[in-house]
Design a protein around this motif. Structure first.
Motif, short mmCIF file in Angstrom:
data_model
loop_
_atom_site.label_atom_id
_atom_site.label_comp_id
_atom_site.label_asym_id
_atom_site.label_seq_id
_atom_site.Cartn_x
_atom_site.Cartn_y
_atom_site.Cartn_z
N LEU B 122 21.87 -1.19 -25.72
CA LEU B 122 20.85 -1.57 -26.54
C LEU B 122 20.04 -0.59 -27.11
N SER B 123 19.51 -0.89 -28.27
CA SER B 123 18.62 0.02 -28.83
C SER B 123 17.28 -0.55 -28.86
N ASP B 124 16.32 0.41 -29.01
CA ASP B 124 14.94 0.28 -29.09
C ASP B 124 14.73 -0.42 -30.30
N ILE B 125 14.28 -1.95 -30.16
CA ILE B 125 14.05 -2.53 -31.57
C ILE B 125 12.44 -2.77 -31.43
N SER B 126 11.75 -2.18 -30.63
CA SER B 126 10.01 -2.40 -30.77
C SER B 126 9.62 -2.31 -31.95
N ALA B 127 9.80 -1.30 -33.03
CA ALA B 127 9.36 -1.36 -34.14
C ALA B 127 9.61 -2.64 -34.98
N TYR B 128 10.68 -3.20 -35.10
CA TYR B 128 10.91 -4.51 -35.68
C TYR B 128 10.15 -5.55 -35.01
N SER B 140 5.09 -17.99 -24.72
CA SER B 140 4.07 -16.94 -24.34
C SER B 140 4.73 -15.81 -23.13
N THR B 141 5.39 -16.06 -22.46
CA THR B 141 5.79 -15.16 -21.11
C THR B 141 6.67 -14.05 -21.67
N ILE B 142 7.32 -14.51 -23.01
CA ILE B 142 8.28 -13.44 -23.64
C ILE B 142 7.41 -12.13 -23.74
N ASN B 143 6.30 -12.15 -24.47
CA ASN B 143 5.49 -11.07 -24.52
C ASN B 143 4.60 -10.69 -23.25
N SER B 144 4.02 -11.75 -22.78
CA SER B 144 3.20 -11.51 -21.71
C SER B 144 3.87 -10.72 -20.22
N ALA B 145 4.83 -11.33 -20.26
CA ALA B 145 5.71 -10.96 -19.03
C ALA B 145 6.97 -9.88 -19.25
N GLY B 146 6.50 -9.35 -20.34
CA GLY B 146 7.60 -8.26 -20.84
C GLY B 146 8.85 -8.41 -20.63
N VAL B 147 9.37 -9.88 -21.02
CA VAL B 147 10.68 -10.25 -21.09
C VAL B 147 11.62 -9.55 -22.11
N GLY B 148 12.50 -8.84 -21.70
CA GLY B 148 13.46 -8.11 -22.88
C GLY B 148 12.77 -6.55 -22.97
N THR B 149 11.90 -6.27 -22.31
CA THR B 149 11.29 -4.87 -22.35
C THR B 149 11.71 -4.14 -20.92
N PHE B 150 11.93 -4.67 -20.05
CA PHE B 150 12.40 -4.19 -18.80
C PHE B 150 11.10 -3.42 -18.06
N MET B 151 10.16 -3.78 -18.49
CA MET B 151 8.77 -3.07 -17.93
C MET B 151 8.75 -1.85 -18.48
N THR B 152 8.94 -1.64 -19.63
CA THR B 152 9.01 -0.37 -20.32
C THR B 152 8.02 -0.63 -21.46
N ALA B 154 9.05 -0.02 -24.46
CA ALA B 154 10.05 -0.20 -25.77
C ALA B 154 10.52 -1.65 -25.40
N ARG B 155 10.97 -2.28 -26.46
CA ARG B 155 11.83 -3.53 -26.28
C ARG B 155 13.03 -3.39 -26.80
#
Lengths: 346, 513
Positions: B122-128, B140-152, B154-155
């Motif tokens: 997986l590449s970092d897609i945070s910018a997009y 809401s939890t996708i952003n608030s719980a950092g789902v897909g960021t693995f607690m980093t 970056a996304r």
């Protein structure tokens, strides 16, 4: 008169066009196999051995990357193979299960195949139809189909009360031995499905036995039982080994085999120690065990050479040795003659 | 003069360069409206005009994805989408082989994040993600719980398929047992009471009633329902696990099983004794009050014609929260979410992001999905309309999408049932995915430690108490997680952890080793 040594003239015959063409045709026929074996057998074998010794990483940019051959250390070998044997909680028990169950099921499959082959070799009506029925699973069987069978619990024979049998076996055998024996009953259909090719091999071997041997034995008053033990079984012995090897390989490389699943799992695992290299080490340990298993069956069923054939070969060897001795003496005589009866130079 | 000119040219180049960089790094959000088949799409205008090919590797519903890819290509005629479907059973295996052979697809789905992260798929897609306005209008939890960021910071992943978890109640069973329907904002204890009250061993019709029939264990639900601070399975708070929470749910469920409140599972002697059919399924008996079935069981099984004969009246309830305060408002619930991402080898990440969005959470993609699911002539290989074949739920909060989805989903239902579904859908939008998809090291922990000691069986059989395992399991889970974070995101991996984070995870490894 000087004795000239008898010269063994080796006549060199130039190969004719036809012979050359035939040889070329033979090679050409083998080329697809040679290429296939080189690409799909030899290369993967050496690559997997290399991976099992090297550290391997995979990523989408660089693909697969392994430690260069000259940088591989003894530690790597120790690390991966020792890890598989000593740290993997699932591998060794699965290997042991495989070993015991194969040792139990191979003789059952081979004996069953031999009995069916002998029955199908009788002069009965619809012989071809029955042969087709027993061979049909080989054509239609595949990994997914077998998985479906076992998932839907269709791999037991409904006429056999497997629960009672397994209960009875479990009551007097220790679990380690009882499990492979009871699995025979619970996987009866699967085992029968493995018998298609062995049956075919046995039938072809049975058809090659000279019928005059049976006639002679019959004239001498041999019973059918005696004829089986003295004529049929010795003639089938090489085929028993062949079928054992075939069955072991078939069972070992089958999708149903739990070790194959473990190896695949290790390959895609995200843990530190697992990956391609770990899976390759697992596969090599498994392959060695498989070869040992084949070796055990080979030792049991390897045909001993005939006594007369043995004696004949011994005499042949003696005659060759004597011919060499005569040749040696003749050469020595020639040398001596050259040295001591040299013509006088005046 | 020349120097000044040179300086001006350089300055202009710098400005243009910066503009180009920002274009390449994010999403401008500029779109143009395109109407296809009566649907108004918002086509991104910052994508390339050059003809390109993108490969989409997935284990989603095959025919649906093919229709979606077709529509995407109509929308972006210069982009050729090659769809590659692989069965879940062989998915990882095939994907890894492609990657090893340098044939990595551009866009992929995954379910086990340890597999995806350890192989850097997986590449970092945070910018997009960060610059895309659509990502704000998502559960809401996708952003608030950092789902897909693995607690980093970056996304790396986006939710592709979302299946909320529901508690299905058979109203006919409640009526037969003269039990009241629970309130829509019920609590965990009210649910347990219902399970107990609906269990009747000696019923008048001669067949026992059970309070609960399970597909998922209740302890999986409890672990999230226990507190709003929990954002992952096994009491994960974003940094550490606490299996003490899990142990409470585990013990409660096992006690219910031992107490005879849970219906027998298929192919067991208990099922044979109960129904006279070894292969029967409790969901077809009409003698179970509550089910912990998957989301797709309703549409794929109970809503089909064949199941009308069983006289069931199934309605969905949200997974109850443990505390009353949480239960009365929207709260975290566990959900099945399959994720997707863009591989680092992808040559056109901006376009790949648009494709990934279309196939997953994007509004345009979901408008197309609604059209596909509404059309019952579009079927799978078995001839089944696609809405009955593991249909997911929109994870976007876009009202137009939801209105279309609910109309399609509730087609043929009376007002009361439609109301139930509407309430349910409105209350399931704080999903927390299962651990193996979203927490680094989780699956390795389960695979190598948790599953190997057979805790479920031991506790279910009454041979052990879940609480006795909690401390050791917590230690091991934290160890696996910290090791995985360092390996995947430390200097040897994506290298996105700060010095402080590295120290923190290193301490965690030391403390739990």
């Amino acid at each position: 008169m000087r004795n000239r040594p008898a010269k063994v003239n080796k006549i060199r015959v130039k190969r004719g066009k036809l012979e050359k063409r035939e040889a070329m045709m033979g090679v050409l026929f083998c080329v697809p196999w040679i290429i296939g074996a080189a690409v799909f057998l030899v290369y993967p074998i050496f690559t997997s051995l290399y991976y099992s010794l090297a550290g391997v990483t995979v990523d989408s940019v660089n693909g697969i990357m392994a430690t260069p051959l000259n940088q591989i250390q003894w530690n790597n070998l120790q690390e991966k193979y020792v890890q598989v044997i000593s740290h993997d909680q699932n591998f060794l028990p699965a290997l042991l299960d495989y070993l015991v169950s194969t040792l139990v099921s191979v003789p059952v499959i081979v004996v069953f195949s031999m009995i069916i082959a002998m029955m199908l070799n009788q002069k009965i009506r619809g012989k071809g139809f029955f042969r087709m029925i027993f061979f049909l699973p080989v054509i239609i069987v595949s990994g997914p189909l077998l998985s479906l069978l076992s998932e839907s619990s269709a791999n037991t024979l409904s006429v056999v009360d497997t629960q009672t049998i397994t209960g009875a076996i479990g009551s007097f055998l220790p679990p380690a031995l009882a499990t492979p024996v009871t699995s025979l009953f619970t996987n009866m259909v699967t085992i029968l499905w493995y018998s298609g090719v062995p049956i075919l091999i046995f039938i072809s071997a049975l058809q090659k036995i000279d019928t005059s041997q049976y006639e002679a034995a019959y004239v001498d008053g041999a019973s059918a039982w005696e004829m089986f033990w003295k004529i049929t079984l010795p003639a089938l012995k090489p085929m028993i080994l062949l079928n054992c090897v075939y069955t072991i390989v078939f069972i070992s490389s089958n999708d149903q085999n739990s070790i194959i699943g473990l190896i695949k799992q290790a390959m895609i695992s995200g843990t530190d120690e697992k990956g391609y290299d770990y899976a390759a080490a697992m596969a090599w340990i498994y392959a060695i065990v498989e070869v040992l298993l084949v070796g055990i069956f080979a030792l049991i069923f390897m045909t001993r050479r005939d006594k007369y054939e043995k004696q004949g070969k011994k005499i042949d060897r003696q005659m060759r040795r004597e011919r060499r001795k005569v040749l040696h003496i003749q050469r020595r005589q020639a040398r001596h003659a050259k040295r001591y009866h040299r013509p006088t130079v005046r | 003069m020349t120097k000044r000119l040179m300086a001006a040219v350089l300055a202009m180049m710098l400005v243009l360069g910066c503009c180009a960089f920002s274009l390449a790094e994010g999403v401008t959000g500029e779109t143009e409206e395109v109407v296809i088949n009566g649907i108004t799409y918002h086509k991104a205008t910052d994508l390339t005009d050059e003809p390109i090919t993108l490969t989409y590797f997935h284990f989603d519903q095959k025919e649906t994805v093919e229709y979606l890819a077709q529509r995407f290509m109509e929308l972006y005629p210069n982009i050729n989408v090659v769809v590659q479907y692989e069965n879940v059973a062989t998915y990882d295996d095939t994907l890894l082989t492609l990657v090893a052979n340098k044939q990595a697809p551009d866009v992929i789905m995954y379910s086990d994040c340890d597999f995806a992260l350890s192989n850097m798929l997986l590449s970092d897609i945070s910018a997009y993600w960060d610059s895309d306005p659509e990502t704000a209008a998502i559960a809401s939890t996708i952003n608030s719980a950092g789902v897909g960021t693995f607690m980093t910071k970056a996304r790396y992943a986006v939710p592709v398929k979302f299946f909320p978890t529901g508690m299905y109640i058979d109203l006919n069973v409640l009526d037969k047992l003269n039990l009241e329907r629970p309130p829509r904002d019920w609590t965990w204890s009210e649910m347990i009471d219902l399970i107990k009250n609906a269990t009747v061993a000696n019923s008048r019709d001669g067949m026992a009633y059970y309070g609960c029939g399970y597909y998922n264990r209740l302890d999986s639900y409890y672990g999230i329902a226990a507190s709003q601070q929990i954002i992952g399975e096994f009491g994960f708070d974003g940094k550490e696990f606490d299996l003490g929470v899990w142990a409470v749910g585990e013990q409660e469920f096992s006690d219910l099983k031992l107490g005879g409140y849970i219906a027998p599972t298929t192919e067991t002697q208990e099922m044979e004794d109960w129904t006279g059919d070894w292969e029967a399924w409790c969901g077809a008996t009409g003698h179970v009050a509550l089910f912990t079935e998957a989301f797709w069981t309703y549409m794929g099984t109970w809503a089909t014609e064949g199941y009308k004969q069983y006289n069931l009246d199934i309605v969905p309830y949200v997974v109850p929260a443990v505390s009353e305060a949480d239960a009365t408002k929207d709260h975290h619930t566990i959900a099945t979410i399959d994720f997707g991402g863009i591989t680092p080898s992808c040559a056109h990440p901006r376009e790949a992001y648009e494709l990934l969005k279309f196939m997953s959470f994007g509004v345009d993609g979901w408008k197309t999905r609604n059209e596909i699911y509404n059309d019952e002539t579009k079927t799978n290989a078995a001839g089944l309309p696609l809405k009955y074949d593991v249909m997911p739920c929109p994870i976007t909060t876009n009202e137009e999408v939801w209105a279309g989805y609910i109309d399609m989903y509730c087609k043929g239902m009376d007002e009361e049932h439609r109301q139930c579904w509407e309430e349910y859908f409105a209350s399931c939008m704080q999903p927390i995915p299962y651990g193996w998809t979203s927490i680094a090291g989780y699956w390795n922990f389960c695979d190598e430690y948790f599953n190997s000691i057979g805790i479920h069986d031991l506790v279910d059989q009454g041979k052990a108490k879940a609480a006795d395992y909690a401390d050791e399991a917590t230690r091991m889970a934290n160890l696996y997680h910290a090791n995985a974070m360092l390996k995947y995101f430390g200097p040897s991996g994506y290298n996105v952890l700060s010095e402080d984070e590295i120290d923190e995870y290193t301490d965690m490894v030391d403390d739990n080793s």
